[in-house]
Design a protein around this motif. Structure first.
Motif, PDB file in Angstrom:
ATOM      1  N   ASN A  20       0.830  -1.211   0.000  1.00  0.00           N
ATOM      2  CA  ASN A  20       0.000   0.000   0.000  1.00  0.00           C
ATOM      3  C   ASN A  20       0.858   1.253   0.000  1.00  0.00           C
ATOM      4  OD1 ASN A  20      -2.319  -1.536   0.015  1.00  0.00           O
ATOM      5  ND2 ASN A  20      -2.721  -1.294   2.191  1.00  0.00           N
ATOM      6  N   LYS A  21       1.990   1.205   0.717  1.00  0.00           N
ATOM      7  CA  LYS A  21       2.889   2.351   0.745  1.00  0.00           C
ATOM      8  C   LYS A  21       3.444   2.636  -0.649  1.00  0.00           C
ATOM      9  CE  LYS A  21       4.432   1.836   5.552  1.00  0.00           C
ATOM     10  NZ  LYS A  21       5.605   1.610   6.443  1.00  0.00           N
TER      11      LYS A  21
ATOM     12  N   PHE B 186      -4.235   3.169   3.242  1.00  0.00           N
ATOM     13  CA  PHE B 186      -4.200   4.199   2.203  1.00  0.00           C
ATOM     14  C   PHE B 186      -3.497   3.661   0.957  1.00  0.00           C
ATOM     15  CE2 PHE B 186      -4.169   8.023   5.381  1.00  0.00           C
ATOM     16  CZ  PHE B 186      -5.473   7.717   5.736  1.00  0.00           C
ATOM     17  N   THR B 187      -4.036   3.974  -0.218  1.00  0.00           N
ATOM     18  CA  THR B 187      -3.430   3.532  -1.480  1.00  0.00           C
ATOM     19  C   THR B 187      -3.150   4.683  -2.441  1.00  0.00           C
ATOM     20  OG1 THR B 187      -5.629   3.125  -2.435  1.00  0.00           O
ATOM     21  CG2 THR B 187      -4.518   1.249  -1.379  1.00  0.00           C
ATOM     22  N   HIS B 188      -3.703   5.876  -2.156  1.00  0.00           N
ATOM     23  CA  HIS B 188      -3.525   7.009  -3.062  1.00  0.00           C
ATOM     24  C   HIS B 188      -2.854   8.209  -2.404  1.00  0.00           C
ATOM     25  CE1 HIS B 188      -6.242   4.664  -5.509  1.00  0.00           C
ATOM     26  NE2 HIS B 188      -6.174   5.541  -6.477  1.00  0.00           N
TER      27      HIS B 188
ATOM     28  N   ASN C  53      10.476  11.840  -8.134  1.00  0.00           N
ATOM     29  CA  ASN C  53      10.715  10.468  -7.686  1.00  0.00           C
ATOM     30  C   ASN C  53      10.152  10.285  -6.282  1.00  0.00           C
ATOM     31  OD1 ASN C  53      11.548   7.879  -7.123  1.00  0.00           O
ATOM     32  ND2 ASN C  53      13.622   8.167  -7.891  1.00  0.00           N
ATOM     33  N   THR C  54       8.888  10.056  -6.195  1.00  0.00           N
ATOM     34  CA  THR C  54       8.226   9.865  -4.906  1.00  0.00           C
ATOM     35  C   THR C  54       8.745   8.637  -4.173  1.00  0.00           C
ATOM     36  OG1 THR C  54       6.454   8.675  -6.045  1.00  0.00           O
ATOM     37  CG2 THR C  54       6.111  11.026  -5.635  1.00  0.00           C
ATOM     38  N   PHE C  55       9.276   7.677  -4.897  1.00  0.00           N
ATOM     39  CA  PHE C  55       9.763   6.443  -4.294  1.00  0.00           C
ATOM     40  C   PHE C  55      11.013   6.661  -3.442  1.00  0.00           C
ATOM     41  CE2 PHE C  55       7.228   5.254  -7.957  1.00  0.00           C
ATOM     42  CZ  PHE C  55       6.437   4.243  -7.460  1.00  0.00           C
ATOM     43  N   ASN C  56      11.652   7.815  -3.619  1.00  0.00           N
ATOM     44  CA  ASN C  56      12.844   8.132  -2.843  1.00  0.00           C
ATOM     45  C   ASN C  56      12.535   9.100  -1.694  1.00  0.00           C
ATOM     46  OD1 ASN C  56      14.614   6.518  -4.213  1.00  0.00           O
ATOM     47  ND2 ASN C  56      15.431   8.140  -5.522  1.00  0.00           N
TER      48      ASN C  56
ATOM     49  N   ARG D 198       9.691  10.367   3.656  1.00  0.00           N
ATOM     50  CA  ARG D 198       8.470  10.680   4.406  1.00  0.00           C
ATOM     51  C   ARG D 198       7.312   9.767   4.037  1.00  0.00           C
ATOM     52  NH1 ARG D 198       8.152  16.806   2.608  1.00  0.00           N
ATOM     53  NH2 ARG D 198       8.708  15.687   0.688  1.00  0.00           N
ATOM     54  N   LEU D 199       7.433   9.088   2.897  1.00  0.00           N
ATOM     55  CA  LEU D 199       6.350   8.222   2.420  1.00  0.00           C
ATOM     56  C   LEU D 199       6.565   6.761   2.832  1.00  0.00           C
ATOM     57  CD1 LEU D 199       5.854   9.734  -1.149  1.00  0.00           C
ATOM     58  CD2 LEU D 199       4.523  10.200   0.927  1.00  0.00           C
TER      59      LEU D 199
END
Length: 281
Positions: free
Chosen positions: A188-189, A248-250, A273-276, A279-280
């Protein structure tokens, strides 16, 4: 958005008025779960989902048809603008952009990811590289989500185009490979990171649209309002009275607004690059 008289995309299949399949899933959340599983190759136990009757579409009045055609014309223009922007960005990177197809439907339709109905909301199917939109969502944005304005819908369209860009870049496939290899909570993250990146890419498109002098006063705020309205935390709070962050998925409303705004302000794909983003995680 200053869209009247501008080029309309030819990459459109108009299936409105053609009827649709039996709706599967308990409302928008049930259908989204079903679609996400189909997109990513997973399995879903449909026996646990309620199956309502055949989707019925009421005949439109002439006035309603005219309004619906105007909405269709608008999303064709938005799609054309995304084509111009992403063709340019891909070309500057030494690559070639493959333009997606937009499918307009009413009630329900078949996609490369399975059956879909208007309850699923707009979505992108990587199985056939097509965006699917029932234009009734235009009204739902305003009435249900409290996000009026044409640029709110433009944000939705450009977000789905962002998923197409992710597919071309191989990000969608990488996410699919994680299914079954990590826990559901961990998956999900990654799904949140994936969706927030699509929001960022929608912002990148809006940045270039602004530079073309196509945005009007209040357009940016309309898109931000839409991003705020469809955050996981807000939807869960409104739907069940409390939030379950690990589901949460979005992304939260704040996260969705942040990443759209970042794309809008920078216009730089390399900053998305949200994957880096620690905070997520």
């Amino acid at each position: 958005m200053r869209w009247t008289g501008r080029r309309e995309s030819g990459n459109v299949e108009d299936r409105r008025g053609m009827g649709g399949p039996i709706a599967i899933g308990g409302g928008i959340l049930g259908v989204i779960v079903l679609l996400v599983n189909m997109f990513l190759g997973g399995d879903v136990d449909v026996s646990q989902l309620p199956i309502p009757g055949q989707q019925q579409t009421q005949p439109m009045t002439e006035e309603q048809k005219a309004a619906d055609d105007t909405k269709a014309q608008f999303v064709r223009v938005v799609l054309a603008e995304t084509e111009d922007v992403w063709n340019q960005i891909f070309s500057q990177a030494g690559s070639q952009y493959q333009e997606p197809t937009l499918v307009l439907f009413s009630g329900g339709t078949q996609s490369g990811c399975g059956s879909a109905t208007s309850a699923s909301g707009p979505f992108y199917c990587p199985g056939d590289n097509k965006l699917y939109i029932d234009l009734s969502f235009y009204d739902e944005l305003q009435q249900r989500f409290g996000a009026p304005g044409d640029f709110a819908m433009a944000y939705v369209v450009s977000h789905e185009v962002g998923h197409h860009v992710q597919t071309l870049l191989g990000t969608t496939e990488k996410l699919a490979q994680l299914r079954g290899r990590v826990s559901q909570e961990e998956y999900n993250k990654f799904s949140v990171m994936f969706e927030l990146q699509a929001d960022f890419l929608a912002g990148v498109w809006a940045h270039h649209t602004k530079n073309k002098q196509l945005l009007e006063e209040g357009d940016f705020e309309e898109a931000m309002n839409a991003a705020n309205a469809i955050g996981d935390d807000r939807l869960q709070k409104e739907g069940q009275g409390y939030t379950v962050p690990e589901s949460f998925t979005h992304g939260t409303s704040q996260q969705r607004m942040y990443w759209f705004k970042k794309g809008y302000e920078t216009g730089d794909v390399s900053q998305g690059n949200t994957f880096n983003d620690s905070r997520l995680r």
